[in-house]
Design an enzyme around this catalytic site. Sequence first.
Site, PDB file in Angstrom:
ATOM      1  N   TYR A 177       0.842  -1.201   0.000  1.00  0.00           N
ATOM      2  CA  TYR A 177       0.000   0.000   0.000  1.00  0.00           C
ATOM      3  C   TYR A 177       0.884   1.261   0.000  1.00  0.00           C
ATOM      4  O   TYR A 177       0.483   2.318  -0.472  1.00  0.00           O
ATOM      5  CB  TYR A 177      -0.961  -0.028   1.198  1.00  0.00           C
ATOM      6  N   LYS A 209      -3.110   8.379   2.761  1.00  0.00           N
ATOM      7  CA  LYS A 209      -4.369   8.225   3.517  1.00  0.00           C
ATOM      8  C   LYS A 209      -4.212   8.745   4.952  1.00  0.00           C
ATOM      9  O   LYS A 209      -5.161   9.273   5.527  1.00  0.00           O
ATOM     10  CB  LYS A 209      -4.836   6.764   3.521  1.00  0.00           C
TER      11      LYS A 209
HETATM   12  P1  NAD Z   1     -12.312   3.871  -8.626  1.00  0.00           P
HETATM   13  O1  NAD Z   1     -11.192   3.613  -9.565  1.00  0.00           O
HETATM   14  O2  NAD Z   1     -13.654   3.422  -9.023  1.00  0.00           O
HETATM   15  O3  NAD Z   1     -12.381   5.403  -8.231  1.00  0.00           O
HETATM   16  C1  NAD Z   1     -11.249   6.233  -8.193  1.00  0.00           C
HETATM   17  C2  NAD Z   1     -11.638   7.536  -8.850  1.00  0.00           C
HETATM   18  O4  NAD Z   1     -10.579   8.478  -8.767  1.00  0.00           O
HETATM   19  C3  NAD Z   1     -11.981   7.358 -10.331  1.00  0.00           C
HETATM   20  O5  NAD Z   1     -13.268   7.832 -10.586  1.00  0.00           O
HETATM   21  C4  NAD Z   1     -10.946   8.224 -11.020  1.00  0.00           C
HETATM   22  O6  NAD Z   1     -11.453   8.835 -12.185  1.00  0.00           O
HETATM   23  C5  NAD Z   1     -10.659   9.249  -9.934  1.00  0.00           C
HETATM   24  N1  NAD Z   1      -9.421   9.994 -10.169  1.00  0.00           N
HETATM   25  C6  NAD Z   1      -8.160   9.496 -10.287  1.00  0.00           C
HETATM   26  N2  NAD Z   1      -7.306  10.507 -10.571  1.00  0.00           N
HETATM   27  C7  NAD Z   1      -8.044  11.653 -10.598  1.00  0.00           C
HETATM   28  C8  NAD Z   1      -7.740  13.011 -10.859  1.00  0.00           C
HETATM   29  N3  NAD Z   1      -6.501  13.426 -11.156  1.00  0.00           N
HETATM   30  N4  NAD Z   1      -8.746  13.926 -10.823  1.00  0.00           N
HETATM   31  C9  NAD Z   1     -10.016  13.539 -10.554  1.00  0.00           C
HETATM   32  N5  NAD Z   1     -10.376  12.261 -10.313  1.00  0.00           N
HETATM   33  C10 NAD Z   1      -9.388  11.330 -10.339  1.00  0.00           C
HETATM   34  O7  NAD Z   1     -11.866   3.159  -7.245  1.00  0.00           O
HETATM   35  P2  NAD Z   1     -12.501   3.202  -5.783  1.00  0.00           P
HETATM   36  O8  NAD Z   1     -11.933   2.028  -5.090  1.00  0.00           O
HETATM   37  O9  NAD Z   1     -13.956   3.379  -5.848  1.00  0.00           O
HETATM   38  O10 NAD Z   1     -11.809   4.489  -5.132  1.00  0.00           O
HETATM   39  C11 NAD Z   1     -12.532   5.530  -4.535  1.00  0.00           C
HETATM   40  C12 NAD Z   1     -11.896   5.941  -3.210  1.00  0.00           C
HETATM   41  O11 NAD Z   1     -12.090   4.886  -2.274  1.00  0.00           O
HETATM   42  C13 NAD Z   1     -10.389   6.189  -3.263  1.00  0.00           C
HETATM   43  O12 NAD Z   1     -10.078   7.270  -2.421  1.00  0.00           O
HETATM   44  C14 NAD Z   1      -9.831   4.911  -2.687  1.00  0.00           C
HETATM   45  O13 NAD Z   1      -8.538   5.077  -2.150  1.00  0.00           O
HETATM   46  C15 NAD Z   1     -10.865   4.661  -1.611  1.00  0.00           C
HETATM   47  N6  NAD Z   1     -10.864   3.301  -1.044  1.00  0.00           N
HETATM   48  C16 NAD Z   1     -10.922   2.216  -1.858  1.00  0.00           C
HETATM   49  C17 NAD Z   1     -10.913   0.946  -1.303  1.00  0.00           C
HETATM   50  C18 NAD Z   1     -10.951  -0.278  -2.177  1.00  0.00           C
HETATM   51  O14 NAD Z   1     -10.547  -1.356  -1.716  1.00  0.00           O
HETATM   52  N7  NAD Z   1     -11.434  -0.179  -3.407  1.00  0.00           N
HETATM   53  C19 NAD Z   1     -10.861   0.775   0.096  1.00  0.00           C
HETATM   54  C20 NAD Z   1     -10.821   1.915   0.909  1.00  0.00           C
HETATM   55  C21 NAD Z   1     -10.809   3.177   0.328  1.00  0.00           C
END
Ligand code: NAD
Length: 263
Positions: free
Chosen positions: A154, A161
């Site tokens: 990570y 984070k």
């Molecule tokens: P996802 O890929 O569906 O979403 C990530 C989003 O970030 C996408 O829509 C992408 O277009 C956007 N993005 C990336 N670079 C960008 C930029 N320069 N400007 C604007 N938008 C940008 O994946 P996700 O897992 O739904 O991620 C959403 C959030 O949840 C993130 O913060 C991620 O760290 C967090 N998260 C994810 C998990 C997991 O296991 N999937 C767990 C905990 C937290």
Amino acid sequence: MLLEGKKGLIIGLANKHSIAYGIAKKAHEHGAKLGFTYLNDAVKKRVEPIAKSFGSDITIPLDVTNPEDMENLKSRVEESLGNIDFLVHSIAFAPKDALSGKTIETKREDFLVAMEVSVYSLIGITQRLLPILNRDGSIVTLTYYGAEKFVPKYNVMGIAKSALESAVRYLAVDLGDRGIRVNGISAGPIKTLAASGIGDFRNLLKWNERHSPLGRNVTIDEVGGSAVYLLSDLAKGVTGEIHYVDSGYNIIGMPKEATEKLQ
Ligand code: NAD
């Protein structure tokens, strides 16, 4: 209908697997009027029909590293939605290289991009949208357990984070006098586009499934349910908090079968 009469902006919807999709779905079910941002033209094609399915034709370009997009954000939101009641910040990014090797190998440029997209964006977006964010509004961002403890691969995202969770607390204080609340949801691992960038992600899923009290991983719908609570007036007294939606994984200090293995 916890969000009846409320309007909000969803940042971070890429496809139907996105956590932002789960949040938008639940927010729509609870009566919210929604606007969406999209990263680029490829993402726009997927976001537009999804927005329609939630009764919205509001899609706004936003790459948080593009100064023009950031400058135009407020006027674009104002033109299409007017004042808003809530903001969902569900974006993060780090180059794949930085999520495979060791933290000690992190390149400066990878570190900076991870921090800009995943952390500063929450501050920068809030700063710009504050003039059109209604009193008693709510902001929710997405974080992960790797902010608190070491999680293999990570790396730079864990550091980002941690900073994001700290930003939640500092912004909560800054916005408290307007009644605006800022909270984070620490979601368990979920298979999404962003998650696929993390090395060995499949093992992370398996580990969480095996070692969480509920014995399974969480869904985007479940994250959406908690987000609706935090965005709604039910959580009017909650700010600066990190709320866990992770099948209880964060309470485990030692997996229950660990002692058996030691015997
Ligand atoms: P996802 O890929 O569906 O979403 C990530 C989003 O970030 C996408 O829509 C992408 O277009 C956007 N993005 C990336 N670079 C960008 C930029 N320069 N400007 C604007 N938008 C940008 O994946 P996700 O897992 O739904 O991620 C959403 C959030 O949840 C993130 O913060 C991620 O760290 C967090 N998260 C994810 C998990 C997991 O296991 N999937 C767990 C905990 C937290």
